[in-house]
Write a protein that holds these residues in place. Structure first.
Motif, PDB file in Angstrom:
ATOM      1  N   ARG A 241     -11.444  20.304  55.543  1.00 48.22           N
ATOM      2  CA  ARG A 241     -12.731  20.483  54.815  1.00 48.22           C
ATOM      3  C   ARG A 241     -12.952  19.569  53.427  1.00 48.22           C
ATOM      4  O   ARG A 241     -13.935  19.036  53.324  1.00 48.22           O
ATOM      5  CB  ARG A 241     -12.789  21.860  54.163  1.00 48.22           C
ATOM      6  CG  ARG A 241     -12.961  22.979  55.360  1.00 48.22           C
ATOM      7  CD  ARG A 241     -12.843  24.223  54.822  1.00 48.22           C
ATOM      8  NE  ARG A 241     -13.296  25.267  56.091  1.00 48.22           N
ATOM      9  CZ  ARG A 241     -12.888  26.577  56.030  1.00 48.22           C
ATOM     10  NH1 ARG A 241     -12.091  26.950  55.049  1.00 48.22           N
ATOM     11  NH2 ARG A 241     -13.283  27.345  56.908  1.00 48.22           N
TER      12      ARG A 241
ATOM     13  N   ALA B 167     -13.825  16.050  55.164  1.00 47.02           N
ATOM     14  CA  ALA B 167     -15.254  16.096  55.461  1.00 47.02           C
ATOM     15  C   ALA B 167     -16.123  15.925  54.380  1.00 47.02           C
ATOM     16  O   ALA B 167     -17.265  15.431  54.554  1.00 47.02           O
ATOM     17  CB  ALA B 167     -15.389  17.253  56.180  1.00 47.02           C
ATOM     18  N   ALA B 168     -15.723  16.576  53.124  1.00 42.28           N
ATOM     19  CA  ALA B 168     -16.503  16.439  52.031  1.00 42.28           C
ATOM     20  C   ALA B 168     -16.466  15.255  50.997  1.00 42.28           C
ATOM     21  O   ALA B 168     -17.093  15.083  50.201  1.00 42.28           O
ATOM     22  CB  ALA B 168     -16.340  17.875  50.910  1.00 42.28           C
ATOM     23  N   SER B 169     -15.376  14.442  51.385  1.00 38.84           N
ATOM     24  CA  SER B 169     -15.108  13.334  50.438  1.00 38.84           C
ATOM     25  C   SER B 169     -16.064  12.123  50.343  1.00 38.84           C
ATOM     26  O   SER B 169     -16.006  11.486  51.536  1.00 38.84           O
ATOM     27  CB  SER B 169     -13.664  12.826  50.654  1.00 38.84           C
ATOM     28  OG  SER B 169     -13.248  11.600  50.195  1.00 38.84           O
TER      29      SER B 169
ATOM     30  N   ALA C 149     -19.037  17.332  58.017  1.00 35.05           N
ATOM     31  CA  ALA C 149     -18.856  15.850  57.432  1.00 35.05           C
ATOM     32  C   ALA C 149     -20.305  15.272  57.111  1.00 35.05           C
ATOM     33  O   ALA C 149     -21.085  15.252  58.062  1.00 35.05           O
ATOM     34  CB  ALA C 149     -18.082  15.108  58.070  1.00 35.05           C
ATOM     35  N   LYS C 150     -20.440  14.869  55.850  1.00 27.99           N
ATOM     36  CA  LYS C 150     -21.786  14.329  55.572  1.00 27.99           C
ATOM     37  C   LYS C 150     -21.646  12.856  55.510  1.00 27.99           C
ATOM     38  O   LYS C 150     -22.612  12.086  55.009  1.00 27.99           O
ATOM     39  CB  LYS C 150     -22.385  15.137  54.651  1.00 27.99           C
ATOM     40  CG  LYS C 150     -22.824  16.368  54.849  1.00 27.99           C
ATOM     41  CD  LYS C 150     -23.218  17.403  53.627  1.00 27.99           C
ATOM     42  CE  LYS C 150     -23.683  18.673  53.924  1.00 27.99           C
ATOM     43  NZ  LYS C 150     -24.256  19.467  52.632  1.00 27.99           N
ATOM     44  N   HIS C 151     -20.331  12.441  55.087  1.00 29.05           N
ATOM     45  CA  HIS C 151     -20.037  11.119  54.660  1.00 29.05           C
ATOM     46  C   HIS C 151     -19.599  10.180  55.410  1.00 29.05           C
ATOM     47  O   HIS C 151     -19.051   9.130  55.072  1.00 29.05           O
ATOM     48  CB  HIS C 151     -19.396  11.031  53.034  1.00 29.05           C
ATOM     49  CG  HIS C 151     -20.055  12.005  52.157  1.00 29.05           C
ATOM     50  ND1 HIS C 151     -21.106  11.667  51.828  1.00 29.05           N
ATOM     51  CD2 HIS C 151     -19.794  13.156  51.711  1.00 29.05           C
ATOM     52  CE1 HIS C 151     -21.574  12.739  50.822  1.00 29.05           C
ATOM     53  NE2 HIS C 151     -20.615  13.533  50.865  1.00 29.05           N
ATOM     54  N   LEU C 152     -19.477  10.519  56.789  1.00 23.49           N
ATOM     55  CA  LEU C 152     -18.643   9.584  57.745  1.00 23.49           C
ATOM     56  C   LEU C 152     -19.564   8.902  58.666  1.00 23.49           C
ATOM     57  O   LEU C 152     -19.362   8.769  59.860  1.00 23.49           O
ATOM     58  CB  LEU C 152     -17.696  10.417  58.632  1.00 23.49           C
ATOM     59  CG  LEU C 152     -16.667  11.136  57.585  1.00 23.49           C
ATOM     60  CD1 LEU C 152     -15.581  12.321  58.567  1.00 23.49           C
ATOM     61  CD2 LEU C 152     -15.591  10.200  56.835  1.00 23.49           C
TER      62      LEU C 152
ATOM     63  N   THR D 129     -22.903  14.035  62.873  1.00 27.93           N
ATOM     64  CA  THR D 129     -22.867  13.529  61.775  1.00 27.93           C
ATOM     65  C   THR D 129     -22.034  12.059  61.796  1.00 27.93           C
ATOM     66  O   THR D 129     -21.562  11.721  60.981  1.00 27.93           O
ATOM     67  CB  THR D 129     -22.106  14.429  60.759  1.00 27.93           C
ATOM     68  OG1 THR D 129     -20.893  14.938  61.442  1.00 27.93           O
ATOM     69  CG2 THR D 129     -22.953  15.326  60.477  1.00 27.93           C
TER      70      THR D 129
ATOM     71  N   LEU E  10     -14.794  19.319  60.745  1.00 26.14           N
ATOM     72  CA  LEU E  10     -15.094  18.078  60.574  1.00 26.14           C
ATOM     73  C   LEU E  10     -16.647  17.851  60.831  1.00 26.14           C
ATOM     74  O   LEU E  10     -17.262  16.701  60.270  1.00 26.14           O
ATOM     75  CB  LEU E  10     -14.372  17.357  61.545  1.00 26.14           C
ATOM     76  CG  LEU E  10     -14.455  15.636  61.555  1.00 26.14           C
ATOM     77  CD1 LEU E  10     -14.067  15.212  60.437  1.00 26.14           C
ATOM     78  CD2 LEU E  10     -13.648  15.160  63.038  1.00 26.14           C
TER      79      LEU E  10
END
Length: 299
Positions: A147, A150-152, A179-182, A208, A176
């Motif tokens: 988590r 996924a949030a990093s 995830a919003k930043h991958l 995502t 996973l």
């Protein structure tokens, strides 16, 4: 530089590789002398004639990275072996931002170090924005760690992630999926993570990872039903390579892959299974795969 753009197994690639080895044998020790004289780095590698990859202690990097880059400013990749209880120092190091690749795989060999704390520090670091490749394989990443990954926001530029051998399970894959930043991730390795069919179904929900091209799911307990779930994934059509080696997908799974339309981007497929019996691919199904993928398939 030319070798970067040709296959290393081609005739030209083999000749260029031979020339590179000869050049490094003659000049490598002199080119690496400023770095070697520091006494900090265990190993180093060249790429395109420049010092590119190093192996050293994570703590020593955090303490001496300014000296390191003064001696070898072209270094862009690092492996930090046995880095348990050291990543906190690394994560706080401003010069971590100069690296495009780091390998922190298998940080702990004793099985008792609290490496979840190391991963927490890494995923919260302000200095990971330039990372394009990250390996955290075999780091006992629990659900909370997935988590955090996924949030990093600091990992927004990742192109390649190796999170294999962590035992994520289906709930890890589900985490996973949030995830919003991958969005730039092109290569993902989730091998030996006990994904199973339910995890494959969760993976098929992913929206995502729009840039994903290469997926490895080795030895994840995937059967024919899991293969069908993956194929139903809207992003599956963009995959260029899929590694399912060690999974008992059976003849039904193989036939489903062989029936992929010509419009699918998939060109390389590995479905090798070491043992016979349950989940093996029949000769007929194997022939269908070879007809569909040619030399691009390993059965």
């Amino acid at each position: 530089c030319r070798l970067e753009h040709v296959s290393p197994t081609s005739k030209e690639g083999r000749e260029l590789t031979r020339r590179v080895k000869a050049l490094l044998a003659e000049h490598g020790p002199r080119w690496a002398k400023p770095l070697a004289d520091l006494g900090l780095v265990r190993k180093w590698e060249f790429r395109r004639g420049f010092l590119d990859r190093i192996e050293m202690s994570a703590t020593k990097f955090a303490e001496h990275s300014t000296r390191l880059f003064a001696a070898a400013p072209t270094v862009r990749a690092a492996r930090f072996p046995d880095a348990s209880n050291e990543v906190g120092f690394l994560a706080a190091c401003e010069n971590l931002g100069r690296l495009a690749e780091i390998d922190l795989g298998r940080m702990c060999s004793c099985g008792h170090c609290p490496i979840h704390n190391d991963l927490r520090a890494l995923f919260a670091s302000k200095h990971t924005g330039n990372l394009a490749r990250l390996c955290v394989a075999g780091d006992r990443m629990e659900l909370a760690g997935v988590r955090r990954l996924a949030a990093s926001q600091g990992l927004a530029n990742l192109r390649e992630l190796d999170a294999s051998e962590n035992g994520w399970g289906w709930d890890g894959v589900a985490a996973l999926a949030k995830a919003k930043h991958l969005s730039r991730l092109e290569t993902l390795d989730l091998s030996v993570n006990e994904v199973w069919g339910r995890g494959a179904a969760e993976l098929a929900k992913l929206t995502t990872l729009p840039a994903l091209k290469h997926l490895r799911l080795r030895s994840d307990g995937l059967d024919a039903g899991a293969v069908e779930a993956l194929i139903s994934w809207p992003q599956f059509g963009r995959l260029e390579s899929l590694d399912l080696a060690g999974n008992p997908i059976g003849a039904a799974g193989a036939r489903a892959l062989a029936a992929l339309p010509a419009t699918a981007a998939l060109k390389r497929l590995d479905v090798r299974l070491r043992h016979g019996g349950f989940g093996r691919i029949t000769e007929a199904a194997g022939r269908a795969l070879k007809k569909r993928f040619g030399r691009g398939v390993k059965v």
